[in-house]
Design a protein around this motif. Structure first.
Motif, PDB file in Angstrom:
ATOM      1  N   ASP A 115      -7.333   7.145  -1.760  1.00  0.00           N
ATOM      2  CA  ASP A 115      -6.678   5.972  -1.175  1.00  0.00           C
ATOM      3  C   ASP A 115      -7.770   4.969  -0.800  1.00  0.00           C
ATOM      4  O   ASP A 115      -8.421   5.105   0.226  1.00  0.00           O
ATOM      5  CB  ASP A 115      -5.848   6.385   0.056  1.00  0.00           C
ATOM      6  N   LYS A 136      -3.980  -4.264  -0.417  1.00  0.00           N
ATOM      7  CA  LYS A 136      -4.743  -5.156   0.463  1.00  0.00           C
ATOM      8  C   LYS A 136      -5.599  -6.150  -0.331  1.00  0.00           C
ATOM      9  O   LYS A 136      -5.066  -7.083  -0.911  1.00  0.00           O
ATOM     10  CB  LYS A 136      -5.551  -4.329   1.462  1.00  0.00           C
ATOM     11  N   GLN A 159      -7.921   0.388   1.877  1.00  0.00           N
ATOM     12  CA  GLN A 159      -8.705  -0.352   2.874  1.00  0.00           C
ATOM     13  C   GLN A 159     -10.199  -0.403   2.513  1.00  0.00           C
ATOM     14  O   GLN A 159     -10.897  -1.351   2.873  1.00  0.00           O
ATOM     15  CB  GLN A 159      -8.533   0.298   4.256  1.00  0.00           C
ATOM     16  N   GLY A 219       0.810  -1.215   0.000  1.00  0.00           N
ATOM     17  CA  GLY A 219       0.000   0.000   0.000  1.00  0.00           C
ATOM     18  C   GLY A 219       0.840   1.261   0.000  1.00  0.00           C
ATOM     19  O   GLY A 219       0.606   2.188  -0.788  1.00  0.00           O
ATOM     20  N   ALA A 220       1.825   1.307   0.894  1.00  0.00           N
ATOM     21  CA  ALA A 220       2.661   2.504   0.998  1.00  0.00           C
ATOM     22  C   ALA A 220       3.354   2.809  -0.328  1.00  0.00           C
ATOM     23  O   ALA A 220       3.515   3.973  -0.706  1.00  0.00           O
ATOM     24  CB  ALA A 220       3.692   2.328   2.112  1.00  0.00           C
TER      25      ALA A 220
HETATM   26  C1  LIG Z   1      -2.994  -0.329   5.007  1.00  0.00           C
HETATM   27  C2  LIG Z   1      -3.135   0.995   4.370  1.00  0.00           C
HETATM   28  C3  LIG Z   1      -2.065   1.604   3.695  1.00  0.00           C
HETATM   29  C4  LIG Z   1      -0.668   1.023   3.688  1.00  0.00           C
HETATM   30  O1  LIG Z   1      -0.606  -0.256   3.145  1.00  0.00           O
HETATM   31  P1  LIG Z   1       0.691  -1.182   3.444  1.00  0.00           P
HETATM   32  O2  LIG Z   1       0.501  -2.344   2.519  1.00  0.00           O
HETATM   33  O3  LIG Z   1       0.624  -1.557   4.885  1.00  0.00           O
HETATM   34  O4  LIG Z   1       1.886  -0.369   3.118  1.00  0.00           O
HETATM   35  C5  LIG Z   1      -2.291   2.815   3.068  1.00  0.00           C
HETATM   36  N1  LIG Z   1      -3.493   3.397   3.095  1.00  0.00           N
HETATM   37  C6  LIG Z   1      -4.558   2.850   3.729  1.00  0.00           C
HETATM   38  C7  LIG Z   1      -5.875   3.545   3.721  1.00  0.00           C
HETATM   39  C8  LIG Z   1      -4.411   1.640   4.409  1.00  0.00           C
HETATM   40  O5  LIG Z   1      -5.440   1.110   5.081  1.00  0.00           O
END
Ligand SMILES: *Cc1c(COP(=O)(O)O)cnc(C)c1O
Length: 410
Positions: free
Chosen positions: A231, A260, A234, A111-112
């Protein structure tokens, strides 16, 4: 299985404690096996998973179709790097774009990384297409945001746990209150290139913005030639009832970030969805990732796209989410001194307590004979986000457990 060990849970917890960094404070359960909404610990005790690895497990643990795709691809080729091409990436990206209505996909892994990629694209777009002066680009984000853990991302977090000790902060970010469209309008200047937001703030405790907010911010950004970056890491893939939570107000952000659930809970896959007008600021050598677009992840991504077309995760999430929230509201009526608020959209649900939440999540875990796994977020809230393969009967059982726990814990 280790020999001569009396307490298996303790054995594994001690290994973790001794050999891994202490950057988490997990519920003290050691999971060995999983299927659908259920997980089993090293003693064989069964639990319902109400976190879904922060919505990574939307389609259920070890979803057979996704595991099959993973195994099939693992026997062929896993990783070539982008120095060469593979036969999985293009096919998967085409399916994802057709599913989501975007023109082009940039594949990454976590995600990051998707967030960082979008920030880079937005800045470059600002310089090349909007004419912002060199090194002056500004990106607006929201209070209580959660976008990941890189040094740039934590620099615009408003959570001291996330940013303290990690300075200096990356310049070029402005933080405004969440859910306040006027604040966005005020924060914009000629150097603003993008506004990044979560359509619902998950980590902040499932904070839902006021009705009309997403439409308003989309209009403000369009008017000022500013990119919208949603974003949906999630909230995406039916967690809130629709493919994307932005869909609740029918907006189509300039960039949508996925991670995710898009990896089906079997392999890390992430990326940026956008248009060619924006994505073509990336040219050979300007961005990359060794594992981004790898055959294994892309085979899984394609299988995820096929899976969601065949199933009705949106309806399940909407209908069962409503059923679950109603049930939690009845529990709140019974314990008005303990539960302050119940909120949710689809099966992204949270309750906010007057007291610290940890004793309640511990008691849910300890429930016998079958436990329930949920995690507190920011001390006072508990998030419930079971896999979308859950049934009404499962949720009725979960509500019984939650009610029992509120009866017991003081
Ligand atoms: C989990 C999450 C991230 C980061 O994802 P990672 O895979 O842990 O780096 C970024 N934005 C949101 C909204 C998230 O829930």
């Amino acid at each position: 299985m280790p020999k001569n060990v009396k307490d298996l849970t303790k054995f594994y917890l001690e290994l973790d404690k001794r050999w891994t960094a202490h950057n988490y404070k997990p519920i003290q359960v050691v999971i060995e096996k999983a299927k659908g909404i259920w997980v089993w610990d090293v003693n064989g005790k069964k639990y319902m998973d109400c976190l879904s690895a922060y919505s990574s497990q939307n389609f259920g643990h070890n979803n057979p179709k996704l595991v099959k795709a993973l195994k099939k691809q693992a026997d062929k080729v896993i990783l070539t790097s982008r120095a060469f091409c593979n036969d999985a990436m293009g096919k998967a990206a085409k399916k994802l774009c057709e599913l989501t209505g975007y023109e082009v996909f940039l594949p990454m892994n976590t995600g990051a990384e998707a967030v960082e990629s979008a920030l880079k694209i937005a800045r470059k777009w600002g310089y090349e297409k909007k004419g912002v002066d060199e090194n002056k680009a500004e990106i607006i984000v929201c209070e209580n945001n959660f976008h990941g853990r890189t040094i740039t991302i934590v620099g615009f977090s408003t959570d001291p746990d996330a940013y303290e000790g990690f300075g200096p902060k990356t310049p070029g970010f402005k933080v405004i209150p969440y859910g306040d469209a006027q604040a966005l309008e005020k924060a914009i200047n000629k150097n603003t290139v993008a506004f990044m937001f979560e359509p619902i703030q998950g980590e902040a405790g499932v904070l839902i913005p006021p009705d009309g907010y997403l439409k308003e911010i989309a209009t403000i950004c369009r008017k000022n030639k500013i990119l919208t970056i949603a974003d949906e890491i999630q909230t995406g893939f039916y967690r809130t009832g629709l493919l994307f939570a932005s869909g609740h107000e029918a907006i189509k952000p300039d960039m949508t970030l996925v991670a995710k659930a898009v990896g089906g809970g079997v392999f890390p896959v992430s990326g940026v969805l956008s248009s060619w007008e924006i994505m073509d600021v990336l040219t050979p050598g300007t961005h990359g990732s060794t594992w981004g677009g790898n055959s294994l992840g892309m085979a899984v991504l394609e299988a995820v796209c096929d899976l969601v077309k065949e199933a009705n995760f949106g309806e399940i999430s909407t209908e069962l989410g409503k059923f679950f929230v109603d049930g939690l509201k009845r529990i709140q009526e019974k314990f008005p001194k303990k539960i302050k608020e119940v909120r949710g959209k689809g099966l992204l649900v949270a309750i906010e307590l007057f007291d610290k939440a940890r004793p309640y999540t511990e008691a849910m875990k300890n429930h016998k004979p079958v436990g329930l796994l949920a995690k507190e977020t920011h001390e006072f809230s508990i998030r419930f986000a079971p896999p979308l393969v859950v049934t009404k009967a499962d949720l009725s059982w979960a509500l019984e457990v939650i009610e029992e726990v509120f009866d017991e814990v003081n």
